[in-house]
Scaffold this active site. Structure first.
Site, PDB file in Angstrom:
ATOM      1  N   SER A 260      39.015  44.613  67.429  1.00 21.74           N
ATOM      2  CA  SER A 260      38.393  43.818  68.477  1.00 21.74           C
ATOM      3  C   SER A 260      38.842  44.322  69.858  1.00 21.74           C
ATOM      4  CB  SER A 260      38.726  42.340  68.253  1.00 21.74           C
ATOM      5  OG  SER A 260      37.842  41.504  68.958  1.00 21.74           O
ATOM      6  N   LEU A 261      39.447  43.474  70.694  1.00 21.33           N
ATOM      7  CA  LEU A 261      39.942  43.929  71.996  1.00 21.33           C
ATOM      8  C   LEU A 261      40.937  45.072  71.840  1.00 21.33           C
ATOM      9  CD1 LEU A 261      40.379  43.717  75.064  1.00 21.33           C
ATOM     10  CD2 LEU A 261      41.948  41.802  74.624  1.00 21.33           C
TER      11      LEU A 261
ATOM     12  N   LEU B  54      37.763  30.449  58.640  1.00 19.37           N
ATOM     13  CA  LEU B  54      36.345  30.807  58.723  1.00 19.37           C
ATOM     14  C   LEU B  54      36.123  32.271  58.365  1.00 19.37           C
ATOM     15  CD1 LEU B  54      35.156  28.962  61.971  1.00 19.37           C
ATOM     16  CD2 LEU B  54      34.400  28.535  59.621  1.00 19.37           C
TER      17      LEU B  54
ATOM     18  N   HIS C 109      34.929  38.763  61.044  1.00 23.39           N
ATOM     19  CA  HIS C 109      35.573  39.437  62.179  1.00 23.39           C
ATOM     20  C   HIS C 109      36.940  40.024  61.849  1.00 23.39           C
ATOM     21  CE1 HIS C 109      35.873  40.516  66.349  1.00 23.39           C
ATOM     22  NE2 HIS C 109      36.940  39.769  66.553  1.00 23.39           N
TER      23      HIS C 109
ATOM     24  N   ASP D  30      29.934  39.320  60.633  1.00 24.43           N
ATOM     25  CA  ASP D  30      30.674  39.133  61.888  1.00 24.43           C
ATOM     26  C   ASP D  30      29.716  38.697  62.997  1.00 24.43           C
ATOM     27  OD1 ASP D  30      32.359  39.210  64.063  1.00 24.43           O
ATOM     28  OD2 ASP D  30      33.068  41.259  63.717  1.00 24.43           O
TER      29      ASP D  30
END
Length: 250
Positions: free
Chosen positions: A75-76, A140, A228, A200
């Protein structure tokens, strides 16, 4: 200093280095013993001076590399890894981006981005009760994971949440929303593995496909039923793809 052949794993927004703890057990022993998982500024136990700059973080991490390393960014963290690889190609052996991106929000020349994001809402919830809402977020991500894998992630929560909400939530989110790394793709020359989950909604596969189309040397891996955090929900498949990639380029 980071030793030669070290694997550098960089976590994403709102998380910390413990996010990679469950993955370690799925890797061969040499890789387990030779990895480095720092906290981003204002995340986990890392200090925060009020400034969160993707460029500066990439510079600081590159300064610790004494030999080409294998980078993995989530991600980041993938944006940091991509920046490091573009600015310091001599210090990067391979690059793995998972659930990552070059730009978050959509534009007329970038329809692959999101029209809107719920990350500001997530930030508010993290500040309100970090353990509760981080656990909800992770659960989740694990909806389609095996029961045994879900249990291992649940056991991660105490260590993961011990630091409380990251001090850099707002600053890091601002950096994420403002970043546009598309120009850096022409500077990436190392082998690249792109691992995404087909469920995602935060960084949809189309974001990874955009990168894949612009990096001819990249390899594409889409994990069914993953969201994700594919390295958490599908660790066996993720580790297999990653190790095979490393073996081809080591």
């Amino acid at each position: 200093m980071i030793t030669p052949s070290r694997t550098l794993l960089i976590h994403g927004w709102g998380a910390n280095h413990h996010i990679f703890d469950p993955l370690q057990a799925y890797l061969p022993t040499p890789w387990q013993q030779n990895w480095y998982t720092p906290d981003l500024p204002g995340h986990g136990c890392a200090p925060f001076n009020g400034n969160f700059s993707i460029d500066s973080i990439a510079d600081q991490l590159a300064a610790q590399l004494t030999a080409p390393a294998h980078l993995l960014g989530w991600s980041l963290g993938g944006m940091v890894a991509l920046t490091l690889a573009a600015r310091y190609p001599e210090k990067v052996a391979t690059l793995c981006l998972t659930a990552s991106l070059v730009r978050l929000l959509a534009g007329s020349d970038y329809p692959q981005g999101l029209k809107r994001t719920s990350l500001n809402i997530m930030a508010d919830k993290f500040r309100e009760d970090y353990p509760k809402y981080m656990q909800q977020f992770l659960q989740l991500q694990m909806l389609y994971a095996d029961t045994s894998v879900q249990a291992s992630v649940n056991s991660l929560i105490p260590a993961f949440c011990q630091y409380g909400p990251p001090a850099a939530l707002n600053a890091a989110l601002h950096a994420l929303e403002q970043a546009d790394l598309r120009p850096l793709l022409t500077s990436i020359n190392c082998p690249v593995l792109l691992v995404y989950g087909d469920r995602d909604a935060i960084t949809p596969p189309r974001m990874g496909e955009y990168i894949h189309q612009r990096l001819p040397q990249s390899e594409w891996c889409l994990l069914p039923q993953a969201a994700h955090t594919p390295f958490l929900s599908h660790p066996d498949q993720f580790a297999r793809a990653l190790c095979q990639f490393w073996e081809r380029h080591t």
